[in-house]
Design a protein around this motif. Structure first.
Motif, PDB file in Angstrom:
ATOM      1  N   GLN A  33       0.818  -1.209   0.000  1.00 43.73           N
ATOM      2  CA  GLN A  33       0.000   0.000   0.000  1.00 43.73           C
ATOM      3  C   GLN A  33       0.859   1.270   0.000  1.00 43.73           C
TER       4      GLN A  33
ATOM      5  N   ARG B 120       0.706   4.044  -2.893  1.00 48.25           N
ATOM      6  CA  ARG B 120       0.484   5.462  -2.591  1.00 48.25           C
ATOM      7  C   ARG B 120       1.616   6.307  -3.169  1.00 48.25           C
ATOM      8  N   THR B 121       2.853   5.842  -3.027  1.00 48.29           N
ATOM      9  CA  THR B 121       4.015   6.597  -3.497  1.00 48.29           C
ATOM     10  C   THR B 121       4.020   6.730  -5.013  1.00 48.29           C
TER      11      THR B 121
ATOM     12  N   GLY C 263       1.565   6.359  -6.924  1.00 46.16           N
ATOM     13  CA  GLY C 263       0.304   6.960  -7.361  1.00 46.16           C
ATOM     14  C   GLY C 263       0.466   8.391  -7.826  1.00 46.16           C
ATOM     15  N   ILE C 264       1.525   9.039  -7.370  1.00 47.04           N
ATOM     16  CA  ILE C 264       1.807  10.402  -7.817  1.00 47.04           C
ATOM     17  C   ILE C 264       2.190  10.392  -9.298  1.00 47.04           C
TER      18      ILE C 264
ATOM     19  N   GLN D 144      -1.189   8.644 -12.420  1.00 47.65           N
ATOM     20  CA  GLN D 144      -2.304   9.490 -12.009  1.00 47.65           C
ATOM     21  C   GLN D 144      -3.636   8.772 -11.922  1.00 47.65           C
TER      22      GLN D 144
ATOM     23  N   ASP E 145      -5.925   5.540  -7.360  1.00 44.66           N
ATOM     24  CA  ASP E 145      -6.566   6.298  -6.290  1.00 44.66           C
ATOM     25  C   ASP E 145      -5.580   6.491  -5.155  1.00 44.66           C
ATOM     26  N   ASN E 146      -5.808   7.504  -4.316  1.00 44.94           N
ATOM     27  CA  ASN E 146      -4.968   7.731  -3.148  1.00 44.94           C
ATOM     28  C   ASN E 146      -5.113   6.532  -2.218  1.00 44.94           C
ATOM     29  N   GLN E 147      -4.094   5.701  -2.182  1.00 45.37           N
ATOM     30  CA  GLN E 147      -4.142   4.432  -1.471  1.00 45.37           C
ATOM     31  C   GLN E 147      -4.123   4.633   0.039  1.00 45.37           C
ATOM     32  N   ALA E 148      -5.121   4.062   0.724  1.00 43.28           N
ATOM     33  CA  ALA E 148      -5.139   4.066   2.189  1.00 43.28           C
ATOM     34  C   ALA E 148      -4.151   3.009   2.678  1.00 43.28           C
TER      35      ALA E 148
ATOM     36  N   SER F 238     -10.228  -1.496  -2.454  1.00 41.26           N
ATOM     37  CA  SER F 238      -9.503  -0.335  -2.984  1.00 41.26           C
ATOM     38  C   SER F 238      -8.075  -0.713  -3.386  1.00 41.26           C
TER      39      SER F 238
ATOM     40  N   ASN G   9      -6.475  -0.700  -7.211  1.00 40.39           N
ATOM     41  CA  ASN G   9      -5.221  -0.024  -7.579  1.00 40.39           C
ATOM     42  C   ASN G   9      -4.240  -1.002  -8.204  1.00 40.39           C
TER      43      ASN G   9
END
Length: 170
Positions: free
Chosen positions: A106, A110-111, A113-114, A117, A120-123, A131, A135
């Motif tokens: 995760q 998230r990293t 994900g920048i 694009q 999604d903003n990974q929790a 989720s 991703n």
């Protein structure tokens, strides 16, 4: 067996130190202790608080070797981790799994994900939830991998590659 030329070795140490932040004149190792090598030794001695003789005595040798080893230690690559080398859930992580490794997955998602694009903003939960699986599917789609939503060894390797490229982009 070839004997190591101690002058060449000193020059290699000085050159390495010069490349990694020591303000020492650059020496090209040739095995000949000329004025350039003496000047670099003198500069090194000044930097570490030794008498500036330009000669390599025992104390200078110890300081030079210690500085060289420290530079090698600090500039070495970090150790990788191999999460799929051990028997792990039959080689893949799937929906509903709850493992410490999922935190890492995760964080990677998230990293990167920048740069990716459409992720999604990974929790960061440590639970392989819907989720996270979505991703992973998006990541697999982008990278031409089988779109399963599971993290197997191939997907892990691509995630690790993307993470390393993102963090180490030049």
């Amino acid at each position: 067996m070839t004997e190591l030329n101690p002058i060449y070795e000193i020059q290699e140490y000085l050159r390495t130190l010069s490349r990694y932040g020591y303000e020492i004149p650059l020496v090209i190792p040739d095995g000949i202790y000329g004025s350039l090598t003496g000047n670099a030794v003198r500069t090194f001695q000044q930097l570490v608080g030794l008498p500036q003789t330009g000669r390599v005595d025992y104390e200078t040798w110890q300081a030079l070797r210690a500085a060289y080893e420290e530079v090698l230690r600090l500039s070495a690559r970090s150790f990788p981790i191999y999460p799929f080398e051990e028997k792990l859930l039959e080689g893949k992580i799937t929906l509903g799994n709850e493992l410490p490794l999922i935190y890492i997955i995760q964080i990677i998602l998230r990293t990167i994900g920048i740069a990716y694009q459409n992720l999604d903003n990974q929790a960061i939960t440590g639970i392989y939830d819907q989720s996270t699986a979505e991703n992973v599917r998006d990541f697999q789609r982008i990278n031409g991998l089988p779109i399963t939503g599971d993290v197997d060894k191939e997907t892990w390797n691509r995630l690790a590659e993307a993470y390393n490229k993102y963090l180490n982009k030049a």
